[in-house]
Design a protein around this motif. Structure first.
Motif, PDB file in Angstrom:
ATOM      1  N   TYR A 204      27.442  44.832 -38.291  1.00 29.04           N
ATOM      2  CA  TYR A 204      28.796  44.813 -38.840  1.00 29.04           C
ATOM      3  C   TYR A 204      28.892  43.770 -39.950  1.00 29.04           C
ATOM      4  O   TYR A 204      28.260  42.715 -39.877  1.00 29.04           O
ATOM      5  CB  TYR A 204      29.816  44.474 -37.745  1.00 29.04           C
ATOM      6  N   GLN A 205      29.729  44.067 -40.921  1.00 29.62           N
ATOM      7  CA  GLN A 205      29.933  43.151 -42.035  1.00 29.62           C
ATOM      8  C   GLN A 205      31.294  42.485 -41.893  1.00 29.62           C
ATOM      9  O   GLN A 205      32.297  43.145 -41.621  1.00 29.62           O
ATOM     10  CB  GLN A 205      29.859  43.920 -43.363  1.00 29.62           C
ATOM     11  N   TYR A 206      31.328  41.178 -42.111  1.00 29.83           N
ATOM     12  CA  TYR A 206      32.573  40.427 -42.031  1.00 29.83           C
ATOM     13  C   TYR A 206      32.738  39.546 -43.266  1.00 29.83           C
ATOM     14  O   TYR A 206      31.737  39.088 -43.863  1.00 29.83           O
ATOM     15  CB  TYR A 206      32.585  39.528 -40.782  1.00 29.83           C
TER      16      TYR A 206
ATOM     17  N   TYR B 281      36.006  31.927 -53.422  1.00 28.11           N
ATOM     18  CA  TYR B 281      34.716  31.998 -52.735  1.00 28.11           C
ATOM     19  C   TYR B 281      34.918  32.541 -51.322  1.00 28.11           C
ATOM     20  O   TYR B 281      35.782  32.059 -50.581  1.00 28.11           O
ATOM     21  CB  TYR B 281      34.066  30.614 -52.694  1.00 28.11           C
ATOM     22  N   TYR B 282      34.112  33.529 -50.996  1.00 28.41           N
ATOM     23  CA  TYR B 282      34.229  34.203 -49.704  1.00 28.41           C
ATOM     24  C   TYR B 282      32.967  33.992 -48.878  1.00 28.41           C
ATOM     25  O   TYR B 282      31.840  34.218 -49.361  1.00 28.41           O
ATOM     26  CB  TYR B 282      34.429  35.699 -49.891  1.00 28.41           C
ATOM     27  N   CYS B 283      33.154  33.599 -47.642  1.00 23.45           N
ATOM     28  CA  CYS B 283      32.053  33.583 -46.699  1.00 23.45           C
ATOM     29  C   CYS B 283      31.777  35.022 -46.268  1.00 23.45           C
ATOM     30  O   CYS B 283      32.717  35.824 -46.086  1.00 23.45           O
ATOM     31  CB  CYS B 283      32.418  32.732 -45.496  1.00 23.45           C
ATOM     32  N   HIS B 284      30.527  35.363 -46.117  1.00 27.31           N
ATOM     33  CA  HIS B 284      30.123  36.725 -45.784  1.00 27.31           C
ATOM     34  C   HIS B 284      29.043  36.690 -44.708  1.00 27.31           C
ATOM     35  O   HIS B 284      28.156  35.825 -44.733  1.00 27.31           O
ATOM     36  CB  HIS B 284      29.577  37.417 -47.039  1.00 27.31           C
ATOM     37  N   ALA B 285      29.129  37.608 -43.774  1.00 27.37           N
ATOM     38  CA  ALA B 285      28.106  37.678 -42.747  1.00 27.37           C
ATOM     39  C   ALA B 285      27.870  39.129 -42.326  1.00 27.37           C
ATOM     40  O   ALA B 285      28.807  39.933 -42.301  1.00 27.37           O
ATOM     41  CB  ALA B 285      28.492  36.841 -41.533  1.00 27.37           C
ATOM     42  N   ILE B 286      26.636  39.421 -42.037  1.00 27.38           N
ATOM     43  CA  ILE B 286      26.280  40.679 -41.384  1.00 27.38           C
ATOM     44  C   ILE B 286      25.743  40.303 -40.014  1.00 27.38           C
ATOM     45  O   ILE B 286      24.745  39.580 -39.913  1.00 27.38           O
ATOM     46  CB  ILE B 286      25.243  41.472 -42.181  1.00 27.38           C
ATOM     47  N   VAL B 287      26.435  40.774 -38.982  1.00 28.96           N
ATOM     48  CA  VAL B 287      26.091  40.374 -37.634  1.00 28.96           C
ATOM     49  C   VAL B 287      25.667  41.592 -36.828  1.00 28.96           C
ATOM     50  O   VAL B 287      26.047  42.724 -37.124  1.00 28.96           O
ATOM     51  CB  VAL B 287      27.266  39.655 -36.938  1.00 28.96           C
ATOM     52  N   HIS B 288      24.872  41.310 -35.803  1.00 27.49           N
ATOM     53  CA  HIS B 288      24.395  42.361 -34.921  1.00 27.49           C
ATOM     54  C   HIS B 288      25.102  42.228 -33.586  1.00 27.49           C
ATOM     55  O   HIS B 288      25.076  41.160 -32.956  1.00 27.49           O
ATOM     56  CB  HIS B 288      22.884  42.249 -34.737  1.00 27.49           C
TER      57      HIS B 288
ATOM     58  N   ASN C 250      22.579  38.182 -38.891  1.00 34.43           N
ATOM     59  CA  ASN C 250      21.453  38.625 -39.712  1.00 34.43           C
ATOM     60  C   ASN C 250      21.489  37.956 -41.084  1.00 34.43           C
ATOM     61  O   ASN C 250      20.505  37.385 -41.529  1.00 34.43           O
ATOM     62  CB  ASN C 250      21.484  40.142 -39.875  1.00 34.43           C
ATOM     63  N   TYR C 251      22.600  38.108 -41.748  1.00 35.11           N
ATOM     64  CA  TYR C 251      22.785  37.510 -43.064  1.00 35.11           C
ATOM     65  C   TYR C 251      24.050  36.660 -43.011  1.00 35.11           C
ATOM     66  O   TYR C 251      25.044  37.038 -42.378  1.00 35.11           O
ATOM     67  CB  TYR C 251      22.989  38.577 -44.149  1.00 35.11           C
ATOM     68  N   MET C 252      24.042  35.530 -43.723  1.00 30.04           N
ATOM     69  CA  MET C 252      25.250  34.723 -43.840  1.00 30.04           C
ATOM     70  C   MET C 252      25.188  33.947 -45.130  1.00 30.04           C
ATOM     71  O   MET C 252      24.169  33.300 -45.409  1.00 30.04           O
ATOM     72  CB  MET C 252      25.412  33.784 -42.643  1.00 30.04           C
TER      73      MET C 252
ATOM     74  N   GLN D 196      34.348  41.117 -31.721  1.00 33.94           N
ATOM     75  CA  GLN D 196      34.978  40.740 -32.980  1.00 33.94           C
ATOM     76  C   GLN D 196      34.482  39.354 -33.396  1.00 33.94           C
ATOM     77  O   GLN D 196      34.345  38.462 -32.566  1.00 33.94           O
ATOM     78  CB  GLN D 196      36.499  40.720 -32.823  1.00 33.94           C
ATOM     79  N   VAL D 197      34.220  39.214 -34.685  1.00 37.51           N
ATOM     80  CA  VAL D 197      33.730  37.948 -35.245  1.00 37.51           C
ATOM     81  C   VAL D 197      34.706  37.493 -36.306  1.00 37.51           C
ATOM     82  O   VAL D 197      35.206  38.295 -37.097  1.00 37.51           O
ATOM     83  CB  VAL D 197      32.328  38.125 -35.849  1.00 37.51           C
TER      84      VAL D 197
END
Length: 119
Positions: free
Chosen positions: A106-108, A93-100, A32-34, A1-2
């Protein structure tokens, strides 16, 4: 979990500046993305700025030249320096991340932070 925890935001006058920060916490993940999205009242959530998996940056046309995204890979943080703010920048404003994690992506999302630009 992130978990993504945001800080910054608030009320600023037109032409002013604000800085948003976001920290990703957890274990066993790689990013991956943030970056940052925003959602104004009665509008869809939209991309503001993000780092891609290749380390490139992508900005919305409406913020180019005014906003700057930066990151600290060692701390898993991303920041958004916002300058020359306009009333139209008012949004959550939302922080967004795609993590591996292991074999999956997974998208958070963060909880969101309000930015209000008003005199």
């Amino acid at each position: 979990q992130v978990q993504l925890v945001e800080s910054g935001g608030g009320l600023v006058q037109p032409g002013g500046s604000l800085r948003l920060s976001c920290a990703a916490s957890g274990s066993g993940f790689s990013i991956n993305y943030m970056g940052w999205y925003r959602q104004a009242p009665r509008k869809q959530r939209e991309l503001v700025a993000t780092f891609t998996s290749g380390g490139n940056t992508v900005y919305a046309d409406s913020v180019k030249g005014r906003f700057t995204i930066s990151r600290d890979n060692a701390k898993n943080t991303v920041s958004l320096q916002m300058s020359s703010l306009e009333p139209e920048d008012t949004a959550v404003y939302y922080c967004h991340a795609i993590v591996h994690i292991r074999d999956y992506d997974y998208q958070y999302w963060g909880q969101g932070t309000q930015v209000t630009v008003s005199s």
